[in-house]
Scaffold this motif. Structure first.
Motif, PDB file in Angstrom:
ATOM      1  N   ASP A   1      19.738 -32.134  -4.994  1.00 66.53           N
ATOM      2  CA  ASP A   1      20.890 -32.876  -5.504  1.00 66.53           C
ATOM      3  C   ASP A   1      21.493 -32.248  -6.758  1.00 66.53           C
ATOM      4  N   ARG A   2      21.072 -31.032  -7.087  1.00 63.12           N
ATOM      5  CA  ARG A   2      21.551 -30.389  -8.312  1.00 63.12           C
ATOM      6  C   ARG A   2      22.212 -29.043  -8.055  1.00 63.12           C
ATOM      7  N   MET A   3      22.480 -28.721  -6.817  1.00 61.02           N
ATOM      8  CA  MET A   3      22.960 -27.378  -6.476  1.00 61.02           C
ATOM      9  C   MET A   3      24.311 -27.043  -7.094  1.00 61.02           C
ATOM     10  N   THR A   4      25.166 -28.046  -7.247  1.00 64.46           N
ATOM     11  CA  THR A   4      26.509 -27.789  -7.778  1.00 64.46           C
ATOM     12  C   THR A   4      26.583 -27.988  -9.290  1.00 64.46           C
ATOM     13  N   ASN A   5      25.452 -28.300  -9.913  1.00 64.66           N
ATOM     14  CA  ASN A   5      25.426 -28.461 -11.372  1.00 64.66           C
ATOM     15  C   ASN A   5      25.376 -27.109 -12.069  1.00 64.66           C
ATOM     16  N   TYR A   6      25.997 -27.066 -13.251  1.00 62.99           N
ATOM     17  CA  TYR A   6      25.932 -25.875 -14.102  1.00 62.99           C
ATOM     18  C   TYR A   6      24.714 -25.993 -15.023  1.00 62.99           C
ATOM     19  N   PRO A   7      24.222 -24.872 -15.562  1.00 70.11           N
ATOM     20  CA  PRO A   7      23.020 -24.923 -16.401  1.00 70.11           C
ATOM     21  C   PRO A   7      23.064 -25.968 -17.507  1.00 70.11           C
ATOM     22  N   HIS A   8      24.232 -26.161 -18.145  1.00 71.08           N
ATOM     23  CA  HIS A   8      24.287 -27.126 -19.244  1.00 71.08           C
ATOM     24  C   HIS A   8      24.136 -28.566 -18.756  1.00 71.08           C
ATOM     25  N   GLN A   9      24.231 -28.772 -17.443  1.00 72.11           N
ATOM     26  CA  GLN A   9      24.067 -30.102 -16.873  1.00 72.11           C
ATOM     27  C   GLN A   9      22.639 -30.348 -16.383  1.00 72.11           C
ATOM     28  N   LEU A  10      21.774 -29.364 -16.586  1.00 68.28           N
ATOM     29  CA  LEU A  10      20.395 -29.438 -16.109  1.00 68.28           C
ATOM     30  C   LEU A  10      19.425 -29.518 -17.275  1.00 68.28           C
ATOM     31  N   SER A  11      18.271 -30.128 -17.037  1.00 70.40           N
ATOM     32  CA  SER A  11      17.214 -30.122 -18.045  1.00 70.40           C
ATOM     33  C   SER A  11      16.572 -28.738 -18.097  1.00 70.40           C
ATOM     34  N   GLY A  12      15.754 -28.509 -19.116  1.00 64.33           N
ATOM     35  CA  GLY A  12      15.071 -27.226 -19.215  1.00 64.33           C
ATOM     36  C   GLY A  12      14.178 -26.955 -18.018  1.00 64.33           C
ATOM     37  N   GLY A  13      13.472 -27.995 -17.554  1.00 64.70           N
ATOM     38  CA  GLY A  13      12.611 -27.827 -16.390  1.00 64.70           C
ATOM     39  C   GLY A  13      13.399 -27.505 -15.141  1.00 64.70           C
ATOM     40  N   GLN A  14      14.554 -28.140 -14.984  1.00 66.69           N
ATOM     41  CA  GLN A  14      15.405 -27.853 -13.836  1.00 66.69           C
ATOM     42  C   GLN A  14      15.962 -26.430 -13.909  1.00 66.69           C
ATOM     43  N   CYS A  15      16.370 -26.003 -15.103  1.00 65.19           N
ATOM     44  CA  CYS A  15      16.856 -24.625 -15.264  1.00 65.19           C
ATOM     45  C   CYS A  15      15.768 -23.618 -14.893  1.00 65.19           C
ATOM     46  N   GLN A  16      14.530 -23.908 -15.300  1.00 60.95           N
ATOM     47  CA  GLN A  16      13.450 -22.968 -14.993  1.00 60.95           C
ATOM     48  C   GLN A  16      13.162 -22.941 -13.500  1.00 60.95           C
ATOM     49  N   ARG A  17      13.323 -24.072 -12.829  1.00 62.24           N
ATOM     50  CA  ARG A  17      13.120 -24.085 -11.378  1.00 62.24           C
ATOM     51  C   ARG A  17      14.236 -23.328 -10.659  1.00 62.24           C
ATOM     52  N   VAL A  18      15.459 -23.387 -11.194  1.00 65.50           N
ATOM     53  CA  VAL A  18      16.536 -22.549 -10.653  1.00 65.50           C
ATOM     54  C   VAL A  18      16.188 -21.069 -10.835  1.00 65.50           C
ATOM     55  N   ALA A  19      15.644 -20.750 -12.004  1.00 66.98           N
ATOM     56  CA  ALA A  19      15.267 -19.355 -12.284  1.00 66.98           C
ATOM     57  C   ALA A  19      14.172 -18.874 -11.332  1.00 66.98           C
ATOM     58  N   ILE A  20      13.242 -19.756 -10.983  1.00 66.53           N
ATOM     59  CA  ILE A  20      12.195 -19.388 -10.028  1.00 66.53           C
ATOM     60  C   ILE A  20      12.809 -19.147  -8.648  1.00 66.53           C
ATOM     61  N   ALA A  21      13.718 -20.030  -8.232  1.00 63.69           N
ATOM     62  CA  ALA A  21      14.393 -19.835  -6.949  1.00 63.69           C
ATOM     63  C   ALA A  21      15.157 -18.517  -6.934  1.00 63.69           C
ATOM     64  N   ARG A  22      15.820 -18.209  -8.033  1.00 62.38           N
ATOM     65  CA  ARG A  22      16.553 -16.937  -8.126  1.00 62.38           C
ATOM     66  C   ARG A  22      15.611 -15.744  -7.989  1.00 62.38           C
ATOM     67  N   ALA A  23      14.448 -15.820  -8.629  1.00 62.94           N
ATOM     68  CA  ALA A  23      13.493 -14.716  -8.548  1.00 62.94           C
ATOM     69  C   ALA A  23      12.949 -14.545  -7.133  1.00 62.94           C
ATOM     70  N   LEU A  24      12.828 -15.647  -6.395  1.00 63.80           N
ATOM     71  CA  LEU A  24      12.308 -15.590  -5.030  1.00 63.80           C
ATOM     72  C   LEU A  24      13.350 -15.110  -4.021  1.00 63.80           C
ATOM     73  N   ALA A  25      14.617 -15.189  -4.390  1.00 63.76           N
ATOM     74  CA  ALA A  25      15.698 -14.944  -3.422  1.00 63.76           C
ATOM     75  C   ALA A  25      15.665 -13.544  -2.822  1.00 63.76           C
ATOM     76  N   LEU A  26      15.176 -12.571  -3.573  1.00 57.05           N
ATOM     77  CA  LEU A  26      15.167 -11.188  -3.087  1.00 57.05           C
ATOM     78  C   LEU A  26      13.832 -10.791  -2.459  1.00 57.05           C
ATOM     79  N   HIS A  27      12.996 -11.792  -2.190  1.00 58.31           N
ATOM     80  CA  HIS A  27      11.702 -11.563  -1.528  1.00 58.31           C
ATOM     81  C   HIS A  27      10.874 -10.485  -2.229  1.00 58.31           C
ATOM     82  N   PRO A  28      10.598 -10.650  -3.516  1.00 58.54           N
ATOM     83  CA  PRO A  28       9.831  -9.621  -4.232  1.00 58.54           C
ATOM     84  C   PRO A  28       8.388  -9.561  -3.738  1.00 58.54           C
ATOM     85  N   ASP A  29       7.778  -8.399  -3.900  1.00 57.84           N
ATOM     86  CA  ASP A  29       6.351  -8.266  -3.586  1.00 57.84           C
ATOM     87  C   ASP A  29       5.509  -9.073  -4.567  1.00 57.84           C
ATOM     88  N   ILE A  30       5.961  -9.100  -5.820  1.00 58.63           N
ATOM     89  CA  ILE A  30       5.188  -9.737  -6.889  1.00 58.63           C
ATOM     90  C   ILE A  30       6.132 -10.578  -7.746  1.00 58.63           C
TER      91      ILE A  30
END
Length: 261
Positions: free
Chosen positions: A147-176
């Motif tokens: 329910d937060r996909m269309t929110n901008y970072p300033h509209q998210l809590s710190g924990g939500q921003c970090q979870r977006v950052a984790i999703a971003r890191a996973l998007a390119l299927h890294p080995d590590i």
């Protein structure tokens, strides 16, 4: 078989030796926690793995491929660095999201930029875009952010921003997947949100390197723990071994701060 092999990595900044002959390996599907005092070299080590810093000496291998060898200039070509970074997904302390993009756009961005380099991109633009968007939506749902996909970072809590950052890191299927103190900027409640996500990734056998100051988390989630002090690996082992029976006096002193009271 080791997915990551680090051999004799050293790094100095002017006259300060930050990393001194660091060697370790990581098996596929394992979680490695790196602990130690501030200034012990943990973040610099992670930045060397991601080629944000260039080591002065040593070798880095992923899947038996030499990504860096200080003795071989051909492994240090700037044109190859971006490709080599794709082996690693990095989650920063302070999220580093682009404020002008929504959560969904932040997760899609890197993959879209890479897609534009494909020779058939123009002919398949909508198909490629739709596939990238669908993957990003799946990742954000996995992070509990449907329910937060269309929110901008300033509209998210710190924990939500970090979870977006984790999703971003996973998007390119890294080995590590690498985390640099992912909860250091969060309050205890938000810290729990992020650690829960990382624990779930560990349960899915995601290969991870986690620099953390959360000792209970390092003990409970990691398959292997490294304790760094003054630029060296002073002690390492399985969590039960290192936390319950540390051999080095400096390790004992460090861990005692988290068990007192």
């Amino acid at each position: 078989m080791s997915i990551l092999e680090v051999e004799h990595i050293s790094k100095s900044f002017e006259d300060t030796k930050v990393l001194k002959d660091i060697s370790f390996s990581l098996e596929k599907g394992q979680a490695l926690s790196i602990i130690g005092s501030s200034g012990s070299g943990k973040t610099t080590l992670l930045r060397c793995l991601n080629f944000l810093e260039q080591p002065d000496a040593g070798i880095i291998r992923v899947n038996n491929e030499v990504l860096f060898n200080a003795a071989d200039p051909s492994t240090m070509q700037e044109s190859q660095i971006r490709k080599k970074r794709l082996h690693f997904g990095l989650v920063f302390q302070s999220f580093n999201l682009f404020p002008q993009y929504t959560a969904l756009q932040n997760v899609m961005l890197a993959k879209e930029l890479l897609a534009k380099e494909q020779p058939d991109y123009k002919a398949r633009k909508k198909e490629i875009h739709d596939a990238i968007e669908a993957q990003a939506e799946t990742l954000l749902k996995q992070m509990g952010l449907a329910d937060r996909m269309t929110n901008y970072p300033h509209q998210l809590s710190g924990g939500q921003c970090q979870r977006v950052a984790i999703a971003r890191a996973l998007a390119l299927h890294p080995d590590i997947l690498c985390f640099d103190e992912p909860t250091s900027a969060l309050d205890p409640e938000l810290t729990g949100e992020v650690l829960k996500v990382i624990k779930e990734l560990a349960d899915q056998n995601t290969t991870m390197v986690i620099v953390t100051h959360e000792m209970a988390f390092a003990r409970d989630v990691a398959d292997h723990v490294i304790f760094m002090d003054d630029g060296i690996i002073l002690e390492q082992g399985e969590p039960s071994e290192l936390f319950e029976n540390p051999k080095e006096e400096r390790t004992k002193q460090f861990l005692s701060r988290f068990t007192q009271g």
